[in-house]
Motif scaffolding. Sequence first.
Motif, PDB file in Angstrom:
ATOM      1  N   VAL A   1     -23.405   3.468  14.738  1.00 18.32           N
ATOM      2  CA  VAL A   1     -24.579   4.177  13.905  1.00 18.32           C
ATOM      3  C   VAL A   1     -25.927   3.815  14.982  1.00 18.32           C
ATOM      4  O   VAL A   1     -26.065   2.446  15.102  1.00 18.32           O
ATOM      5  N   VAL A   2     -26.498   4.493  15.739  1.00 20.15           N
ATOM      6  CA  VAL A   2     -27.600   4.064  16.375  1.00 20.15           C
ATOM      7  C   VAL A   2     -28.996   4.154  15.609  1.00 20.15           C
ATOM      8  O   VAL A   2     -29.483   5.142  15.090  1.00 20.15           O
ATOM      9  N   ASP A   3     -29.536   2.764  15.674  1.00 16.20           N
ATOM     10  CA  ASP A   3     -30.885   2.712  15.072  1.00 16.20           C
ATOM     11  C   ASP A   3     -31.917   3.299  15.998  1.00 16.20           C
ATOM     12  O   ASP A   3     -32.798   4.036  15.869  1.00 16.20           O
ATOM     13  N   TYR A   4     -31.761   2.869  17.525  1.00  8.15           N
ATOM     14  CA  TYR A   4     -32.667   3.351  18.393  1.00  8.15           C
ATOM     15  C   TYR A   4     -32.039   3.223  20.114  1.00  8.15           C
ATOM     16  O   TYR A   4     -31.320   2.235  20.148  1.00  8.15           O
ATOM     17  N   VAL A   5     -32.586   4.246  20.916  1.00  6.89           N
ATOM     18  CA  VAL A   5     -32.433   3.606  22.175  1.00  6.89           C
ATOM     19  C   VAL A   5     -33.755   4.067  22.957  1.00  6.89           C
ATOM     20  O   VAL A   5     -34.112   5.436  22.777  1.00  6.89           O
ATOM     21  N   THR A   6     -34.443   3.183  23.627  1.00  4.27           N
ATOM     22  CA  THR A   6     -35.813   3.463  23.834  1.00  4.27           C
ATOM     23  C   THR A   6     -36.035   2.774  25.196  1.00  4.27           C
ATOM     24  O   THR A   6     -35.790   1.819  25.396  1.00  4.27           O
ATOM     25  N   ASP A   7     -36.807   3.260  26.035  1.00  5.75           N
ATOM     26  CA  ASP A   7     -37.050   2.894  27.271  1.00  5.75           C
ATOM     27  C   ASP A   7     -38.542   2.563  27.127  1.00  5.75           C
ATOM     28  O   ASP A   7     -39.446   3.186  26.650  1.00  5.75           O
TER      29      ASP A   7
ATOM     30  N   ARG B   1     -34.512  -0.923  28.927  1.00  6.63           N
ATOM     31  CA  ARG B   1     -34.040   0.100  27.953  1.00  6.63           C
ATOM     32  C   ARG B   1     -33.389  -0.830  26.654  1.00  6.63           C
ATOM     33  O   ARG B   1     -32.763  -1.851  27.041  1.00  6.63           O
ATOM     34  N   PHE B   2     -34.006  -0.663  25.634  1.00  3.09           N
ATOM     35  CA  PHE B   2     -33.670  -1.205  24.524  1.00  3.09           C
ATOM     36  C   PHE B   2     -32.785  -0.443  23.489  1.00  3.09           C
ATOM     37  O   PHE B   2     -32.850   0.743  23.279  1.00  3.09           O
TER      38      PHE B   2
ATOM     39  N   ILE C   1     -27.898  -5.916  19.132  1.00  3.65           N
ATOM     40  CA  ILE C   1     -28.982  -5.424  20.001  1.00  3.65           C
ATOM     41  C   ILE C   1     -28.584  -6.027  21.549  1.00  3.65           C
ATOM     42  O   ILE C   1     -27.820  -6.517  21.529  1.00  3.65           O
ATOM     43  N   ASP C   2     -29.342  -5.130  22.228  1.00  2.89           N
ATOM     44  CA  ASP C   2     -29.129  -5.477  23.728  1.00  2.89           C
ATOM     45  C   ASP C   2     -30.553  -4.760  24.399  1.00  2.89           C
ATOM     46  O   ASP C   2     -31.169  -4.157  23.874  1.00  2.89           O
ATOM     47  N   ASN C   3     -30.467  -5.152  25.865  1.00  5.52           N
ATOM     48  CA  ASN C   3     -31.484  -4.716  26.704  1.00  5.52           C
ATOM     49  C   ASN C   3     -31.080  -4.551  27.918  1.00  5.52           C
ATOM     50  O   ASN C   3     -30.304  -5.543  28.410  1.00  5.52           O
ATOM     51  N   VAL C   4     -31.488  -3.776  28.955  1.00  5.22           N
ATOM     52  CA  VAL C   4     -31.157  -3.934  30.537  1.00  5.22           C
ATOM     53  C   VAL C   4     -32.383  -3.475  31.223  1.00  5.22           C
ATOM     54  O   VAL C   4     -33.330  -2.649  30.574  1.00  5.22           O
TER      55      VAL C   4
END
Length: 260
Positions: free
Chosen positions: A226-232, A237-238, A255-258
């Motif tokens: 279930v995706v809360d957010y994917v945002t650049d 990218r978060f 959570i993660d980020n790259v």
Amino acid sequence: MPKIFKNPAEMIAARNEWLGSGLTIGFVPTMGALHEGHEALIKQARSDNKIVVLSIFVNPTQFNQKEDFEKYPNTLENDIKIAESLGVDAVFTPQYHDIYPDNYRYVLAENEFSKKLCGKDRPGHFDGVLTIVMKLFNIVKPCKAYFGEKDFQQLELIKGMVSAFFMDLEIIPVAIVRESDGLAKSSRNVRLNADGRALAPKIYQIISNSKNTDLASEELTKAGFVVDYVTDIGNRRFVAVKTKLTHDGGEVRLIDNVKI
């Protein structure tokens, strides 16, 4: 064995002695359940400073759901063993009434970035984070404090707080520590069951390889999250997702980020 300080008065007395002797203090604030990510912070602090202080306090004011707070892992005895093995000089383990004698009547808030990403659907979360970190900084008076880039939004908000309030310390970021399959180290990972643990590495794989956030969100949903957010934002990218593939059947948020 590190010295264990259980209340602010004890911690303040020790820090005054260290600073009065010209010793530099490196500080690693945590909520316990230490893993290799925390160990990287401690090792960097040990390399940079004469004294290393680790705090362990599961901060209730940053949890939006009581269930999440209650299920947060408590591994204090093992955490102290890890601290000892890494050469930590002091472990600060206060109780709620020590840290919040005002019962959280006074709150530190940021009004822009804290409302985005993790803050958008977790009202008050970063108020709790900034308030506890400010209190800990005032108690420990570190020269340098260490935070992981996994919680990148938190890192940026704390750096902004230190700058805005002219605080005399340096915030040192430490790179994300990952499992061999790419999953970012997190205290919440221990709540995943075998299926959840097998699924979780797809977070990093998908956000690293998707051409844009819409495709990443679509692939994460197809994978079962279930995706809360994917945002650049900028060159990063978060992501935040939820899964119920846990030992207790409850929901865990990852959570993660790259860099992109």
